[in-house]
Scaffold this active site. Structure first.
Site, PDB file in Angstrom:
ATOM      1  N   GLU A 259       1.401  10.193   0.328  1.00 58.22           N
ATOM      2  CA  GLU A 259       1.228   9.230   1.420  1.00 58.22           C
ATOM      3  C   GLU A 259       2.201   8.070   1.261  1.00 58.22           C
ATOM      4  OE1 GLU A 259      -2.852   8.877   3.107  1.00 58.22           O
ATOM      5  OE2 GLU A 259      -3.422   9.292   1.043  1.00 58.22           O
ATOM      6  N   GLY A 276      -1.017   5.665  -0.232  1.00 53.64           N
ATOM      7  CA  GLY A 276      -0.482   5.125   1.021  1.00 53.64           C
ATOM      8  C   GLY A 276       0.446   3.943   0.784  1.00 53.64           C
ATOM      9  N   SER A 279       5.576   3.350  -3.486  1.00 47.33           N
ATOM     10  CA  SER A 279       7.018   3.542  -3.503  1.00 47.33           C
ATOM     11  C   SER A 279       7.475   3.968  -4.887  1.00 47.33           C
ATOM     12  CB  SER A 279       7.655   2.217  -3.070  1.00 47.33           C
ATOM     13  OG  SER A 279       8.811   1.960  -3.781  1.00 47.33           O
ATOM     14  N   ALA A 302      -2.432   2.775  -3.510  1.00 47.63           N
ATOM     15  CA  ALA A 302      -1.871   2.299  -2.242  1.00 47.63           C
ATOM     16  C   ALA A 302      -1.037   1.037  -2.466  1.00 47.63           C
ATOM     17  CB  ALA A 302      -3.014   2.011  -1.272  1.00 47.63           C
ATOM     18  N   ALA A 318      -3.645   0.049  -7.135  1.00 42.28           N
ATOM     19  CA  ALA A 318      -3.207  -0.305  -5.779  1.00 42.28           C
ATOM     20  C   ALA A 318      -2.542  -1.680  -5.820  1.00 42.28           C
ATOM     21  CB  ALA A 318      -4.413  -0.317  -4.847  1.00 42.28           C
ATOM     22  N   GLY A 325      12.011  -3.717 -15.544  1.00 42.37           N
ATOM     23  CA  GLY A 325      12.044  -4.976 -16.288  1.00 42.37           C
ATOM     24  C   GLY A 325      10.733  -5.750 -16.272  1.00 42.37           C
ATOM     25  N   LYS A 337       8.970  -4.754 -22.085  1.00 40.89           N
ATOM     26  CA  LYS A 337       9.492  -4.390 -20.766  1.00 40.89           C
ATOM     27  C   LYS A 337       8.949  -2.994 -20.407  1.00 40.89           C
ATOM     28  CE  LYS A 337      13.558  -7.173 -20.583  1.00 40.89           C
ATOM     29  NZ  LYS A 337      14.987  -7.319 -20.536  1.00 40.89           N
ATOM     30  N   SER A 353      -6.028  -9.584 -11.738  1.00 43.05           N
ATOM     31  CA  SER A 353      -6.248 -10.455 -10.583  1.00 43.05           C
ATOM     32  C   SER A 353      -6.620 -11.880 -10.998  1.00 43.05           C
ATOM     33  CB  SER A 353      -7.338  -9.861  -9.682  1.00 43.05           C
ATOM     34  OG  SER A 353      -8.507  -9.640 -10.438  1.00 43.05           O
TER      35      SER A 353
HETATM   36  C1  COA Z   1      -6.810   0.898 -10.933  1.00 41.74           C
HETATM   37  C2  COA Z   1      -8.072   1.539 -10.413  1.00 41.74           C
HETATM   38  C3  COA Z   1      -7.922   3.067 -10.407  1.00 41.74           C
HETATM   39  C4  COA Z   1      -9.201   1.139 -11.348  1.00 41.74           C
HETATM   40  O1  COA Z   1     -10.364   1.804 -10.947  1.00 41.74           O
HETATM   41  P1  COA Z   1     -11.419   2.317 -12.025  1.00 41.74           P
HETATM   42  O2  COA Z   1     -10.715   3.203 -12.980  1.00 41.74           O
HETATM   43  O3  COA Z   1     -12.558   2.897 -11.278  1.00 41.74           O
HETATM   44  O4  COA Z   1     -11.808   1.106 -12.832  1.00 41.74           O
HETATM   45  P2  COA Z   1     -12.728  -0.121 -12.460  1.00 41.74           P
HETATM   46  O5  COA Z   1     -12.461  -0.573 -11.051  1.00 41.74           O
HETATM   47  O6  COA Z   1     -14.112   0.206 -12.872  1.00 41.74           O
HETATM   48  O7  COA Z   1     -12.075  -1.158 -13.450  1.00 41.74           O
HETATM   49  C5  COA Z   1     -12.188  -1.064 -14.886  1.00 41.74           C
HETATM   50  C6  COA Z   1     -12.265  -2.457 -15.387  1.00 41.74           C
HETATM   51  O8  COA Z   1     -11.012  -3.122 -15.092  1.00 41.74           O
HETATM   52  C7  COA Z   1     -11.230  -4.245 -14.261  1.00 41.74           C
HETATM   53  N1  COA Z   1     -10.178  -4.330 -13.288  1.00 41.74           N
HETATM   54  C8  COA Z   1      -9.764  -3.367 -12.437  1.00 41.74           C
HETATM   55  N2  COA Z   1      -8.763  -3.821 -11.698  1.00 41.74           N
HETATM   56  C9  COA Z   1      -8.512  -5.094 -12.103  1.00 41.74           C
HETATM   57  C10 COA Z   1      -7.569  -6.075 -11.745  1.00 41.74           C
HETATM   58  N3  COA Z   1      -6.663  -5.854 -10.782  1.00 41.74           N
HETATM   59  N4  COA Z   1      -7.591  -7.252 -12.396  1.00 41.74           N
HETATM   60  C11 COA Z   1      -8.481  -7.508 -13.364  1.00 41.74           C
HETATM   61  N5  COA Z   1      -9.386  -6.596 -13.778  1.00 41.74           N
HETATM   62  C12 COA Z   1      -9.392  -5.406 -13.139  1.00 41.74           C
HETATM   63  C13 COA Z   1     -12.573  -3.992 -13.588  1.00 41.74           C
HETATM   64  O9  COA Z   1     -13.176  -5.202 -13.202  1.00 41.74           O
HETATM   65  C14 COA Z   1     -13.332  -3.276 -14.680  1.00 41.74           C
HETATM   66  O10 COA Z   1     -13.799  -4.201 -15.593  1.00 41.74           O
HETATM   67  P3  COA Z   1     -15.147  -3.919 -16.428  1.00 41.74           P
HETATM   68  O11 COA Z   1     -14.873  -2.728 -17.302  1.00 41.74           O
HETATM   69  O12 COA Z   1     -15.330  -5.168 -17.172  1.00 41.74           O
HETATM   70  O13 COA Z   1     -16.225  -3.645 -15.406  1.00 41.74           O
HETATM   71  C15 COA Z   1      -8.390   1.059  -8.971  1.00 41.74           C
HETATM   72  O14 COA Z   1      -8.586  -0.320  -8.982  1.00 41.74           O
HETATM   73  C16 COA Z   1      -7.260   1.358  -8.030  1.00 41.74           C
HETATM   74  O15 COA Z   1      -6.333   0.571  -7.846  1.00 41.74           O
HETATM   75  N6  COA Z   1      -7.303   2.546  -7.373  1.00 41.74           N
HETATM   76  C17 COA Z   1      -6.279   2.926  -6.423  1.00 41.74           C
HETATM   77  C18 COA Z   1      -6.882   3.808  -5.358  1.00 41.74           C
HETATM   78  C19 COA Z   1      -5.836   4.117  -4.312  1.00 41.74           C
HETATM   79  O16 COA Z   1      -5.073   3.281  -3.903  1.00 41.74           O
HETATM   80  N7  COA Z   1      -5.779   5.402  -3.902  1.00 41.74           N
HETATM   81  C20 COA Z   1      -4.838   5.861  -2.914  1.00 41.74           C
HETATM   82  C21 COA Z   1      -5.392   5.652  -1.540  1.00 41.74           C
HETATM   83  S1  COA Z   1      -4.181   6.027  -0.322  1.00 41.74           S
END
Ligand code: COA
Length: 379
Positions: A259, A276, A279, A302, A318, A325, A337, A353
Site C-alpha cells: 500500500e 499505506g 516509503s 502507515a 506508523a 543517518g 546511526k 511519542s
Molecule cells: C509499532 C506498533 C506495531 C506497536 O504495536 P504493538 O506491537 O501492538 O505494541 P503496543 O502498541 O502494545 O506497544 C508496546 C509498548 O510500546 C509503547 N509504544 C508503542 N508505540 C509508542 C510510541 N510511538 N511512543 C512511545 N511508546 C510507544 C506502548 O505504549 C506499549 O507500552 P507498554 O508495554 O508499556 O504498554 C504499532 O504502534 C504500529 O505502528 N503499527 C502500524 C500498523 C500499520 O500502520 N499498519 C499498516 C496499515 S496500512
C-alpha cells in the site's frame, strides 16, 4: 518436413542447427517481440509475448539461424521471411506433444500481426533480441524491453539482469488507449485521431509503460494498473492496493501487501507488508547508494519509511521514518546511526511519542502485528 516425435529427434535437430551456426554462443536470454517504430524512427515500445532464459538450445539456435545472430548482446529487426523461417524450423517439434511450444505459438501470433492494420502511432515490426550475458548493460530500446519483460514475467528477480543506463536507452513516449505515440507532434496527431472519431485517453508520458499493458503475472492483484511500471517483479500472492506503487527492477519475492512505495531497486521479502503511504527509499534521485531490501515477515506501518534495509521479522511503526543517518537508541541504551542496524532481524523501530527519539526495540511476541491476513492474498 516430418515432425519430431521423440525428444532424441529434437535434440538431434538442435545439434544440427548448432553445428550449422558454427562459432556461436548460446545467449543467456532471448525473445521475439512486436515493436512500434515512430515516424522519426525511434522504437516506442516492444511487447515480448514469450521472453526466455536460454534453458534449451533448439529455440535460440532456430532464432539465430533466422536472424544471423552468433554471440553477445544484439538485436534484430526481422523481415516477414525471417519470421516464417523461424516458424518453419520450429514447427516439426510440435509433433512431440510432451513439451509445450510457447515460442512457436507466439511467433505465429506475431507473424499474423505483420499482416494486420499498422498501429496508429507508427510502424509495426517483429524484432529479436539476444542478451549474451545477464551482466551486459542494455544496448538499445529493443534490448531494454526484453530485460523489463524478464523481470515482470519473473524469469529473473530484481538485480538478476543488468539495467545499467536503461533510462538513456528508452524513448519518452505518450502512452494512450490507442497505443504509444511520439511526444513530438502529438498535439497534431491527437487532432487527427479525434477527426477519425477516436476518443484519445492519455495515460502518461514516460519512458516506461504500465506493466499490465505488457505482462499479466499470475496470482497477483493490482488495483490500479497505472501504479506498476513494466519491469516490476511481483511474486505470486502480492496485492498492490490503489496507492501502492512498484518501480522497475524492484518488487516482491513472495506474498506481500503493498500500500506504499517500492522504489527502483528495492526488494521486499515474503510475508511483508508495506503499509499505506509508506516509503522505501530508492537510489535514483537523492537516495543513498545502498540498494534497500526488506526481509521476510516485516511491517512498515502507515506513513512510515526506511532508508536502510530491514532484516526478517521487523516493524517500523506508523509514521516513523528511519533514514540511514537517523540516530537510533538501541535496546542497550547506546545511540547509533540507523545504517549500523541495517539488515538486522527482529527489531521494532518507533518514534517515542514522549521524547521524539527514534528507538529500536527487540520485537516481542505479543505484538498487534502477527503477519499478513492470508485471506487477502489468495489471488
Ligand atoms: C509499532 C506498533 C506495531 C506497536 O504495536 P504493538 O506491537 O501492538 O505494541 P503496543 O502498541 O502494545 O506497544 C508496546 C509498548 O510500546 C509503547 N509504544 C508503542 N508505540 C509508542 C510510541 N510511538 N511512543 C512511545 N511508546 C510507544 C506502548 O505504549 C506499549 O507500552 P507498554 O508495554 O508499556 O504498554 C504499532 O504502534 C504500529 O505502528 N503499527 C502500524 C500498523 C500499520 O500502520 N499498519 C499498516 C496499515 S496500512
Amino acid at each position: 518436413m516430418p515432425g519430431y516425435t521423440t525428444l532424441e529427434q529434437i535434440n538431434a535437430a538442435s545439434d544440427e542447427l548448432e553445428a550449422a551456426l558454427g562459432d556461436w554462443q548460446r545467449p543467456a536470454a532471448y525473445g521475439m517481440g512486436v515493436a512500434t517504430k515512430g515516424p522519426s524512427g525511434d522504437i516506442l515500445d516492444v511487447w515480448y509475448p514469450q521472453p526466455n532464459l536460454a534453458t534449451n538450445a533448439f529455440v535460440p539456435a532456430a532464432l539465430a539461424t533466422a536472424t544471423g545472430y552468433r554471440s553477445g548482446t544484439e538485436t534484430f529487426e526481422m523481415t516477414a521471411e525471417q519470421v516464417d523461417q523461424f516458424i518453419e524450423i520450429c514447427a516439426p517439434a510440435e509433433s512431440y506433444a510432451a513439451v509445450p511450444h510457447p515460442n512457436l505459438a507466439a511467433a505465429r501470433v506475431m507473424r499474423s500481426m505483420l499482416d494486420a492494420e499498422p498501429p496508429l502511432g507508427g510502424e509495426r515490426l517483429v524484432v529479436a533480441s539476444f542478451i549474451g550475458s545477464l551482466d551486459d548493460a542494455p544496448i538499445n530500446p529493443i534490448d531494454s524491453y526484453l530485460r523489463l519483460h524478464l523481470l515482470s514475467t519473473r524469469l529473473v528477480a530484481p538485480h538478476g539482469v543488468s539495467v545499467e543506463g536503461i533510462f538513456g536507452k528508452l524513448t519518452n513516449v505518450v502512452w494512450t488507449n490507442l497505443g504509444p505515440f511520439e511526444v513530438e507532434g502529438f498535439e497534431l496527431k491527437r487532432g487527427q485521431l479525434r477527426a477519425m472519431g477516436h476518443n484519445v485517453v492519455v495515460n502518461g508520458v514516460d519512458k516506461f509503460p504500465r506493466m499490465l499493458d505488457y505482462v499479466t503475472p499470475s496470482g497477483v492483484r493490482i488495483a490500479d494498473g497505472g501504479r506498476v511500471r513494466l519491469g516490476a517483479h511481483l511474486a505470486e500472492g502480492t496485492t498492490v492496493m490503489h496507492n501502492g506503487f512498484c518501480n522497475f527492477n524492484a518488487g516482491t519475492l513472495g506474498t506481500s501487501m503493498v500500500e506504499g512505495r517500492i522504489s527502483a531497486g528495492v526488494v521486499v521479502g515474503d510475508g511483508s507488508d508495506v503499509g499505506g503511504g509508506a516509503s522505501i527509499m530508492g537510489t535514483l534521485s537523492g537516495g543513498g547508494t545502498e540498494v534497500i531490501s526488506v526481509g521476510k515477515d516485516c511491517l512498515i506501518g502507515a506513513q512510515g519509511g526506511i532508508g536502510i534495509s530491514l532484516g526478517d521479522n521487523c516493524i517500523v511503526a506508523a509514521g516513523c521514518y528511519v533514514t540511514a543517518g537517523t540516530l537510533v537508541t538501541t535496546p542497550d541504551g547506546t545511540v547509533v546511526k540507523a545504517k549500523e542496524l541495517s539488515g538486522h532481524d527482529g527489531l521494532m523501530y518507533i518514534q517515542n511519542s514522549q521524547t521524539g527519539a527514534v528507538e529500536a526495540r527487540a520485537r516481542k511476541s505479543g505484538s498487534s502485528w502477527q503477519g499478513l491476513n492470508q485471506d487477502l492474498h489468495k489471488n
